[in-house]
Scaffold this motif. Structure first.
Motif, mmCIF file in Angstrom:
data_model
loop_
_atom_site.group_PDB
_atom_site.id
_atom_site.type_symbol
_atom_site.label_atom_id
_atom_site.label_comp_id
_atom_site.label_asym_id
_atom_site.label_seq_id
_atom_site.Cartn_x
_atom_site.Cartn_y
_atom_site.Cartn_z
ATOM 1 N N MET A 35 23.896 84.059 23.509
ATOM 2 C CA MET A 35 23.977 83.548 22.444
ATOM 3 C C MET A 35 23.326 82.545 21.682
ATOM 4 O O MET A 35 23.295 82.430 20.239
ATOM 5 C CB MET A 35 25.765 82.896 22.707
ATOM 6 C CG MET A 35 27.004 84.020 22.851
ATOM 7 S SD MET A 35 28.320 82.980 22.823
ATOM 8 C CE MET A 35 29.526 83.583 23.937
ATOM 9 N N MET B 258 26.929 85.459 27.583
ATOM 10 C CA MET B 258 26.090 86.634 26.586
ATOM 11 C C MET B 258 25.551 86.100 26.335
ATOM 12 O O MET B 258 25.641 84.779 26.211
ATOM 13 C CB MET B 258 27.636 86.553 26.187
ATOM 14 C CG MET B 258 28.644 87.576 26.605
ATOM 15 S SD MET B 258 27.852 89.653 26.549
ATOM 16 C CE MET B 258 27.761 90.048 24.590
ATOM 17 N N PHE C 103 30.142 83.391 34.478
ATOM 18 C CA PHE C 103 29.677 85.285 34.524
ATOM 19 C C PHE C 103 29.250 85.934 33.608
ATOM 20 O O PHE C 103 28.564 86.574 33.835
ATOM 21 C CB PHE C 103 31.241 85.028 35.302
ATOM 22 C CG PHE C 103 31.675 84.404 36.283
ATOM 23 C CD1 PHE C 103 30.997 83.936 37.298
ATOM 24 C CD2 PHE C 103 32.615 83.647 36.744
ATOM 25 C CE1 PHE C 103 31.520 83.309 38.451
ATOM 26 C CE2 PHE C 103 33.534 83.191 37.621
ATOM 27 C CZ PHE C 103 32.563 82.812 38.439
ATOM 28 N N SER C 104 30.126 85.882 32.286
ATOM 29 C CA SER C 104 29.952 86.833 31.354
ATOM 30 C C SER C 104 28.206 86.342 31.018
ATOM 31 O O SER C 104 27.894 87.325 30.670
ATOM 32 C CB SER C 104 30.836 86.345 30.050
ATOM 33 O OG SER C 104 32.272 87.206 30.654
ATOM 34 N N LYS D 296 20.172 84.988 37.903
ATOM 35 C CA LYS D 296 21.998 84.986 37.429
ATOM 36 C C LYS D 296 22.260 84.969 38.425
ATOM 37 O O LYS D 296 23.199 84.745 38.241
ATOM 38 C CB LYS D 296 21.751 86.827 37.418
ATOM 39 C CG LYS D 296 21.424 87.815 36.274
ATOM 40 C CD LYS D 296 21.621 89.164 35.912
ATOM 41 C CE LYS D 296 21.530 89.258 34.712
ATOM 42 N NZ LYS D 296 20.964 91.464 34.934
ATOM 43 N N VAL E 19 38.211 78.626 31.620
ATOM 44 C CA VAL E 19 37.577 79.833 29.868
ATOM 45 C C VAL E 19 36.357 79.882 30.069
ATOM 46 O O VAL E 19 35.013 80.459 30.093
ATOM 47 C CB VAL E 19 38.398 79.567 28.560
ATOM 48 C CG1 VAL E 19 38.057 80.282 27.398
ATOM 49 C CG2 VAL E 19 39.855 80.442 28.764
ATOM 50 N N VAL F 162 34.274 81.292 33.009
ATOM 51 C CA VAL F 162 33.915 82.220 33.222
ATOM 52 C C VAL F 162 32.785 82.091 32.381
ATOM 53 O O VAL F 162 32.241 83.369 32.238
ATOM 54 C CB VAL F 162 35.327 83.177 33.186
ATOM 55 C CG1 VAL F 162 35.329 84.337 32.951
ATOM 56 C CG2 VAL F 162 36.245 82.507 33.696
ATOM 57 N N VAL F 163 33.313 81.991 30.587
ATOM 58 C CA VAL F 163 32.220 83.115 29.354
ATOM 59 C C VAL F 163 31.011 82.631 30.185
ATOM 60 O O VAL F 163 29.805 83.249 29.885
ATOM 61 C CB VAL F 163 32.641 82.490 28.511
ATOM 62 C CG1 VAL F 163 31.948 82.993 27.421
ATOM 63 C CG2 VAL F 163 33.983 83.107 27.842
ATOM 64 N N TYR G 2 26.186 83.175 38.950
ATOM 65 C CA TYR G 2 27.191 83.653 39.451
ATOM 66 C C TYR G 2 27.322 82.596 40.834
ATOM 67 O O TYR G 2 28.988 82.403 40.482
ATOM 68 C CB TYR G 2 26.733 85.059 39.788
ATOM 69 C CG TYR G 2 26.711 85.969 38.799
ATOM 70 C CD1 TYR G 2 27.239 85.235 37.600
ATOM 71 C CD2 TYR G 2 25.716 86.734 38.956
ATOM 72 C CE1 TYR G 2 26.896 87.086 36.721
ATOM 73 C CE2 TYR G 2 25.436 88.095 38.350
ATOM 74 C CZ TYR G 2 26.298 87.537 37.093
ATOM 75 O OH TYR G 2 25.930 88.883 36.054
#
Lengths: 198, 110
Positions: free
Chosen positions: B68, B66, B63-64, B12, B56, B59-60, B16
């Protein structure tokens, strides 16, 4: 063993994937709302009606400092999330407090800038541009304010519940929210301020 | 109960820090390009557009982070694609309509 395999379907590293998915869907809806606001801003950005344009609302270096501050707060939050994944409680708290401080500085800068415009007679009533401007910037600021309140609650809950699975799931949701706010601010920086500087 | 993982935490941390370096670099480069006024109108427009799209994405993606790709992350991905489609329709549609409305109004005025 069976519980462990069952667990794996819904849990990733002890986190509740369903809760995180639900929060992700909330962010998606928020994103759709802001797309409407950004479109409105783009349409109205030149309708200044004799009042100030975007170049007079804030100096670009000021906005750049705000941008870098917020991006740094995203990084410090990331350090906090990583510390919670490692299971280090004290470091998690430390990084979250730093994130809170950076977020508070960002918000007070934004507040002073908007308040300054207001006291100089440039309010949301004075032109279509200013209405759109105050709506977009104000709503992002309101999101940051709500984020700070949420973070304050997390900072109270964490010492009580330590790094339980529930707390780490909440922290993960907060991380998604804060990242979303950073994305919104980067879009404001690009669409509002940089476009206005061309 | 909680399964903490140093390995996961380090993974992580790396993304980051990478995300932070990329977004800060993008911000500073775009800021410098725009404030130096060395670009043409269209050039500046596309630079800002590229900056918005890239930030965008970063960030997705960084950072996020997710989930997927895996089987259990497929709904996260579907929600994300849904957002992209709706946002595109709203933004492109609004600007297209309003551009034409203004164009027609100007034609009548002159």
């Amino acid at each position: 063993m069976t519980t462990h395999t069952l667990d794996k379907n819904n849990h990733h590293g002890g986190l509740d994937a369903k809760v995180i998915f639900g929060f992700w869907v909330f962010i998606v809806t928020d994103c759709i709302m802001f797309s409407g606001l950004f479109s409105t801003y783009a349409v109205l950005s030149h309708s200044t009606f004799g009042n100030i344009g975007v170049a007079q609302t804030a100096s670009l270096p000021f906005v750049l400092v705000q941008t870098l501050l917020f991006l740094t707060s995203v990084l410090t939050l990331g350090f906090g999330v990583a510390a919670s994944t490692r299971g280090n409680f004290n470091q998690t708290m430390l990084w979250l407090v730093i994130t809170f401080a950076l977020g508070a500085i960002f918000l007070s800068m934004g507040y002073h800038q908007l308040a300054n415009l207001y006291t100089h007679g440039h309010t949301w009533r004075d032109s279509a541009f200013l209405s759109a401007y105050f709506t977009v910037i104000g709503l992002q600021g309101l999101h940051v304010l709500i984020g700070l309140l949420w973070l304050a609650i997390l900072l109270i809950q964490l010492p009580l519940q330590k790094l339980s699975d529930t707390m780490r799931t909440r922290l993960c949701c907060f991380g998604l929210f804060w990242d979303f706010l950073a994305m919104l601010w980067l879009l404001i920086f690009a669409i509002v301020y940089l476009m206005g500087a061309i | 109960m909680s399964d903490f993982s140093v390995q996961e935490a380090n993974k992580k941390l790396k993304t980051y820090i990478a995300g932070y370096v990329i977004t800060v670099a993008l911000t500073l480069i775009t800021y410098w390009l725009i404030t130096s006024h060395s670009l043409s109108m269209t050039g500046a427009f596309f630079t800002i557009g590229a900056f918005a799209a890239l930030s965008v994405f970063v960030v997705v993606g960084f950072f996020s982070r997710m989930n997927m790709s895996k089987e259990d992350g497929v709904w996260n991905f579907i929600a994300f694609v849904f957002a992209v489609i709706i946002v595109t329709i709203i933004v492109v549609g609004s600007l297209w309509i309003m551009y034409n409305v203004m164009h027609n109004m100007m034609a009548h005025a002159s």
